[in-house]
Scaffold this motif. Structure first.
Motif, short mmCIF file in Angstrom:
data_model
loop_
_atom_site.label_atom_id
_atom_site.label_comp_id
_atom_site.label_asym_id
_atom_site.label_seq_id
_atom_site.Cartn_x
_atom_site.Cartn_y
_atom_site.Cartn_z
N ARG A 117 -1.29 -1.11 -4.05
CA ARG A 117 -2.44 -0.20 -4.11
C ARG A 117 -1.94 1.21 -3.85
O ARG A 117 -1.48 1.53 -2.76
N HIS B 228 0.85 -1.19 0.00
CA HIS B 228 0.00 0.00 0.00
C HIS B 228 0.88 1.24 0.00
O HIS B 228 1.96 1.23 0.61
N THR C 266 -2.72 5.16 -3.57
CA THR C 266 -3.77 6.16 -3.34
C THR C 266 -3.12 7.52 -3.38
O THR C 266 -2.20 7.81 -2.61
N SER D 110 -4.53 6.98 -8.93
CA SER D 110 -4.87 6.03 -7.87
C SER D 110 -5.37 4.74 -8.51
O SER D 110 -6.31 4.75 -9.31
N ILE E 124 0.31 5.62 0.07
CA ILE E 124 -0.54 6.82 0.04
C ILE E 124 0.39 8.00 -0.12
O ILE E 124 1.36 8.15 0.63
#
Lengths: 115, 113
Positions: A111, A10, A113, A86, A12
């Motif tokens: 992932r 992940h 974002t 994203s 961000i």
């Protein structure tokens, strides 16, 4: 477990930033593919490398770049990030040195974002 | 790469065979048929591939028509864990050919209890 490792799982980050996604292919696989999958969208092919050389290019934006290193791992660099970047980013590898198997095996994805 | 056509969605009862069709009427003689599936946001999983003969492995069977214009993926005893999007792809299976796997929208298979 496909044997393909992607890091991080992940990520961000803020708009305008740059990130690097990493892929370690299955042992012995020479070819690496990168795909992007936006929310509820299909898998879009970005780029393929074979033994360090670029072999095929899909709809990869100019803000994105990739490379495959001598140890065969690959990195996908995404810069000047926008909200629309994203997505899930998948790496796959195929074509083992010892066999002519050509099926591709996918990692579990990163992932990304962008906020 | 040849284009493929698959139904958008299918349902199958748990324990029954799931038969997923794929049309690839423009397939070339040197193109293989590959099947992958993607279980909710996980990485696509290779299932099986073949050229013209029927193939079977521990996951599924692949039946390719004699004219190679269509194929069927068979999951012999579907379970709830087989609920996924199934992709049929045709491509040349050359050793170092610069050709990627082109994923269409696939078939969303729902296995129902």
């Amino acid at each position: 477990d496909s044997g393909v490792t992607q890091t991080p799982k992940h990520l961000i980050t803020a708009t305008g930033q740059r990130v690097t996604l990493r892929c370690s292919p299955r042992s012995g696989d020479l070819s690496v593919y990168w795909y992007q999958q936006s929310l509820d969208q299909g898998l879009q092919f970005l780029i393929q490398y074979y033994n360090g050389e670029e072999r095929a290019k899909g709809n990869i934006l100019e803000r994105f770049s990739a490379q495959q290193f001598p140890d065969l791992h690959s990195e996908l660099n995404l810069s000047s990030l926008e909200l629309g970047d994203s997505a899930l980013y998948f790496c796959a590898s195929s074509v083992g040195q010892a066999t002519l198997s050509t099926e591709a095996f996918f990692g579990q994805g990163t992932r990304l974002t962008v906020v | 790469d040849a284009k493929t056509t698959q139904p958008t969605s299918m349902d199958c009862a748990e324990g029954r065979a799931a038969n997923l069709p794929c049309n690839h009427s423009t397939i070339s003689g040197n193109e293989y048929v590959y099947w992958y599936r993607q279980i909710h946001s996980q990485g696509p999983q290779y299932i099986i591939h073949g050229l013209k003969n029927n193939e079977t492995n521990e996951m599924a069977s692949l039946i390719i028509t004699e004219d190679r214009k269509s194929s069927t993926l068979i999951l012999p005893h579907a379970t709830l864990r087989d609920t996924a999007v199934y992709y049929c792809i045709v491509r040349v299976a050359a050793f170092n050919y610069g050709q990627n796997f082109v994923f269409g929208p696939g078939t969303r298979l729902s296995v129902l209890p």
